[in-house]
Design an enzyme around this catalytic site. Structure first.
Site, PDB file in Angstrom:
ATOM      1  CG  ASP A 264      -1.554   7.361   0.239  1.00 46.24           C
ATOM      2  OD1 ASP A 264      -1.009   8.164   0.837  1.00 46.24           O
ATOM      3  OD2 ASP A 264      -2.844   7.819  -0.396  1.00 46.24           O
TER       4      ASP A 264
ATOM      5  CG  ASP B 287      -2.006   1.204   1.269  1.00 44.85           C
ATOM      6  OD1 ASP B 287      -2.232   1.744   0.158  1.00 44.85           O
ATOM      7  OD2 ASP B 287      -1.442   1.897   2.246  1.00 44.85           O
TER       8      ASP B 287
END
Ligand code: XBP
Ligand code: MG
Length: 259
Positions: A11, A9
């Site tokens: 953020d 991922d």
């Protein structure tokens, strides 16, 4: 059993982008549009339940009915506002305002040396991913990631499994060949629905109190020698930082258990 690929991922996982990055960029875009909207750190924590910037703005309008320009087409209005927000966020990244989290660069370099395949699965806009990688890992580092799944390439953002399924299809790998790194409940739900196992790296501001029942491992950072993680869940290396050489054991352990 060794993992073949690491899926990241962006953020909150690669970098702590939300409070001092995305939030600030949203507010700058609101200001540029003459809107008297202010997403405070507290409000933003609530809005983060909705992934995706356009979806977050839409939710804010529905939930809070803030002052709006009259007669504006709302889809177009949100798209235009979000385009400005993306420019502002990329400018923050280009100014070097947002570093990688501890251990991220080291783990990625170790993975490359070990010949692991790398991919990204994120709800954020692709331009943000490119700018973050370029400004932290250097020019050309995007090419280290064989697949980058970002933003609107799938119809449904996390916690839907779509982005992880999209990435898995392009890697042509089974979920059991991969390890995911995520920071949020929406992220782990998305990965779990795609059949993937996740190592959660919490962010102290926003995701520490999320429900991580679906994740076999939870730590507060990847860690470095001399900057060790706090383990919240799972049997983790006693060194206090996660190395690629540790991943085979963690991977084998989760796949030996029925979930
Ligand atoms: C991250 C997000 C993103 C950013 C904003 O979720 O929700 O929407 O906050 O990005 P995750 P955009 O880390 O779970 O992928 O404004 O570009 O959509
Ligand atoms: Mg995240």
């Amino acid at each position: 059993m060794k993992p073949e690929a690491l899926l990241f991922d962006v953020d909150g996982t690669l970098a702590d982008t939300e409070r001092d990055g995305h939030r600030v960029a949203f507010n700058q875009a609101f200001q540029a549009a003459g809107l008297a909207w202010d997403w405070t750190p507290g409000l933003y924590g609530e809005l983060l339940r909705i992934t995706g910037g356009k979806e977050r703005i839409e939710y804010f309008i529905d939930r809070f009915a803030p002052p709006m320009p009259t007669g504006a087409d709302s889809t177009r209005f949100i798209e235009d506002l979000h385009a400005v927000k993306t420019k502002k966020f990329v400018a923050l990244l280009n100014a070097g305002e947002i570093p990688l989290r501890p251990g991220v660069q080291r783990l990625i370099q170790e993975a490359r040396t070990a010949g692991l395949r790398l991919a990204i699965a994120t709800t954020t806009t692709e331009a943000n991913v490119s700018a973050l990688l370029r400004n932290t890992l250097g020019q050309g580092s995007e090419d280290w990631f064989e697949v980058i799944g970002a933003g609107d390439v799938v119809p449904n953002k996390k916690p839907a499994p779509d982005i992880y399924n999209w990435v898995l299809t392009r890697l042509d790998l089974a979920p059991s060949a991969c390890i995911v790194f995520e920071d949020s409940e929406n992220g782990v739900r998305s990965a779990a629905r795609a059949g993937l196992k996740t190592i959660i790296v919490t962010t102290c501001g926003y995701t520490r109190s999320h429900d991580f029942d679906r994740a076999p491992y939870v730590i507060d950072q990847l860690g470095e020698p001399g900057q060790v993680f706090r383990a919240q869940k799972g049997e983790l290396p006693s060194s206090g930082y996660l190395r690629v050489s540790d991943l085979a054991a963690l991977h084998a352990d989760v796949h030996s258990k029925v979930s």
